[in-house]
Design a protein around this motif. Structure first.
Motif: not given
Lengths: 265, 376
Positions: A1, A196, B1-7, B62, B90-91
């Motif tokens: 978010m 990534s 697939m997941s969206t890691p940084q949009h948790s 994030e 990983s980012l």
């Protein structure tokens, strides 16, 4: 978010319902629906003139459909505000659509200049990072679009599309007009960005190798309708066009590339 | 697939906050392109300390790529990043792994030198341009002369199409402009000559200036803007789409099929248009004479007959084919100069129009002096 009201839900991030597009008497899309799940790479394929690009333009709100609606992140596409739109989607156009009067780095900085108040040095650093992320050497930033090769134009366009870290990336024929080496470079880049950065990617392409190596699910436009499924299931489709498309002489090499890229997946 | 940084994260506005003390600080919230400057300002003094220090980023919900770039920069300055979440790893690895050489700085020169350099560049360009124009005029004259000497090789259909395109459709605008110009001259003439009681000479003024100068000059300027630009754009697009290269490999000389018909066509059209403009100009003069001087059309014709000589008309009309040749050649030359992109078509079109109008006026001035010396 990253902004209020942009909560991430597990459902579809792009959702099109009952889209009808027609030009004069010619109907291109007849009530098609499509969901793009957050985090996936979805391919859109179809023959020439099947309306792939029109569908892409409809999804990003550049083309208003004759009927039906498109929701981006749960909001109707024509109600999303400009600034929010810019950080929600990034589009790589077929010819790159780089502004020819600006250098490559300025092209990448352009959306940042419009929508953020970062100091210029910071923008330059970020632009250099985006260019490196897109696989371009550092000196490309100072060049002008006219001085770039086809593959570099696509990479620079991608760097600009990524400028504001969008959540969804729309790619219109990212590998068309490229030599095979450059094309597989782009394929790898798409996979890496998805992995990534967690970006959702929608790829319009008729390059079978691209579809087979990067996409889990593919939407195929045939006869004004759309068929969405995983590649493995589409391989067994009885629809004549889909069968010919996925089993033609060019499909074999693409299938090998898929096995090579995904291992035993 | 997941969206890691949009948790998902609760909280009304995304921001970034620095907590902790001394060597061990922690970042909380969202580190993205919007909060980057805040984080940077908050940490700027702390980063410059010599001591070994660590930054806990485990509470960041994030991170986007600019944020990751900032963190990588901190790491390079000796800050230890602790508590990195797996989804951010990983980012960070990707961004920190990028080879970010600063782009080579362009060589900067002082302003005054820049001015001198620019002046030199413009002068050199003008010199080359002049050479190009002379060369191209020569080549075009050669090709046109050859075509005229060998009437069989004349591309008659192409020429007639050019005449239709450049001539017929230009009639209305040229006619209206000629009338307007003679109205302008007429009004000024009446106003200036009336105090001396010579307002009747306005008719002479209008007739002579329209026939000798204005008719042909206005037509030439109009045609340079209309047709010269069209020539450049047409040929330019053909250049950009490699059509001209296609002609060359088929053993066809672009000069013969693209330039010659346009040159000959315009050399036929422009004198006719100039004649038409002369007539319309005289018509405008008749209107002024009627309205301002109370001279009837029949009287007007009689007065014009007394005022002008055939040589006045000839002096005007003889310039038309020369202007036509110049306009067509400049238009074609700039069209053939287009390189690559569509952007260059626009540039060359502008240059072609500016140059054609400039040369037409310069040449007209030279003609004036020339005819004056001859006593015509």
């Amino acid at each position: 978010m990253r902004a209020p009201g942009r909560q991430h839900n597990a459902g579809p991030i792009v959702s099109a319902r009952g889209i009808v597009n027609q030009f004069g008497a010619q109907v291109v899309h007849d009530k098609i629906s499509l969901d793009v799940m957050a985090g996936e790479i979805l391919g859109i394929a179809g023959g020439s003139g099947s309306g792939k690009s029109v569908l892409l333009k409809t999804l990003v709100g550049l083309h208003r459909p004759n009927a039906g609606k498109v929701l981006l992140n749960g909001e109707p596409v024509d109600e999303v505000e400009n600034a929010e739109m810019a950080s929600l989607i990034g589009v790589l156009f077929q010819q790159g659509a780089l502004f020819s009067s600006l250098s490559v780095a300025q092209n990448v900085m352009f959306p940042m200049r419009q929508h953020t108040d970062l100091p210029p040095e910071q923008q330059e650093r970020i632009a250099a990072m985006k260019l490196a992320l897109a696989g371009l050497p550092a000196d490309t930033g100072a060049k002008f679009p006219a001085e770039l090769s086809g593959g570099m134009v696509k990479r620079a366009g991608l760097a600009r599309a990524l400028a504001l870290d969008p959540r969804i990336l729309f790619l219109d024929e990212p590998t068309s007009g490229l030599d095979p080496t450059a094309a597989s470079g782009i394929d790898e880049l798409i996979l890496q960005l998805n992995k990534s950065l967690g970006i959702t990617v929608v790829v319009v392409s008729h390059d079978l190798t691209t579809l087979f190596t990067v996409c889990r699910r593919v939407a195929i436009l045939v006869d004004k309708k759309i068929t969405v499924d995983t590649i493995d299931k589409l391989m067994h489709s009885q629809q004549p066009w889909i069968h010919d498309f996925l089993h033609g002489p060019r499909a074999q090499g693409a299938m090998n590339a898929r096995k090579h890229a995904h291992g035993n997946r | 697939m997941s969206t890691p940084q949009h948790s998902t994260q609760a909280g009304p506005s995304p921001g970034v906050a620095v907590t902790g003390e001394d060597e061990q600080l922690a970042l909380e919230g969202v580190l993205d392109i919007r909060t980057l400057v805040a984080a940077q300002t908050a940490l700027s003094r702390w980063v410059r300390q010599r001591k070994s220090r660590s930054l806990d980023i485990g509470k960041l919900s994030e991170i986007d790529t600019p944020g990751a770039l900032f963190l990588c920069g901190l790491r390079d300055k000796g800050v230890e990043l602790t508590g990195v979440r797996t989804e951010h790893k990983s980012l960070l690895d990707l961004i920190c792994g990028l080879d970010l050489k600063p782009p080579p700085k362009p060589v900067t020169v002082p302003r005054w030198r820049h001015l001198v350099i620019q002046l030199g560049k413009v002068a050199e360009e003008a010199w080359h341009d002049a050479l190009d124009v002379v060369t191209f005029i020569g080549r075009a004259a050669n090709a046109t002369g050859y075509a005229l000497m060998h009437p069989r090789s004349l591309p008659l259909p192409a020429i007639s199409r050019q005449i239709a395109e450049t001539g017929l459709s230009a009639l209305p605008i040229v006619g209206v402009m000629a009338i307007m110009i003679s109205v302008v001259i007429g009004y000024q003439g009446v106003a200036q000559l009336r105090p001396y009681g010579g307002e009747d000479f306005t008719i002479n003024l209008v007739a002579v200036s329209v026939l000798r100068e204005m008719g042909v000059l206005i037509t030439a300027i109009m045609v340079a803007g209309r047709t010269g630009a069209a020539f450049t754009a047409e040929i330019g697009v053909m250049m950009a789409r490699e059509e001209v290269d296609a002609l060359k490999v088929m053993g066809v000389e672009p000069m013969a099929v693209l330039v010659v018909p346009r040159v000959i066509g315009l050399m036929i059209t422009l004198p006719l248009l100039a004649f038409f403009a002369d007539m319309m100009g005289l018509l405008g003069g008749a209107g002024i004479a009627q309205a301002q001087l109370g001279v009837s059309p029949v009287q007007y014709v009689d007065r014009v007959h007394q005022a002008v000589d055939v040589s006045d008309f000839l002096v005007g009309i003889v310039k038309a084919p020369v202007f036509a040749f110049l306009i067509a050649v400049i238009g074609c030359m700039h069209g053939l100069r287009v390189r690559g992109s569509a952007e260059s078509v626009g540039k060359e079109t502008t240059r072609s129009v500016v140059k054609a109008i400039f040369l037409v006026i310069v040449l007209d001035a030279l003609f004036s002096v020339f005819f004056e010396k001859l006593g015509w």
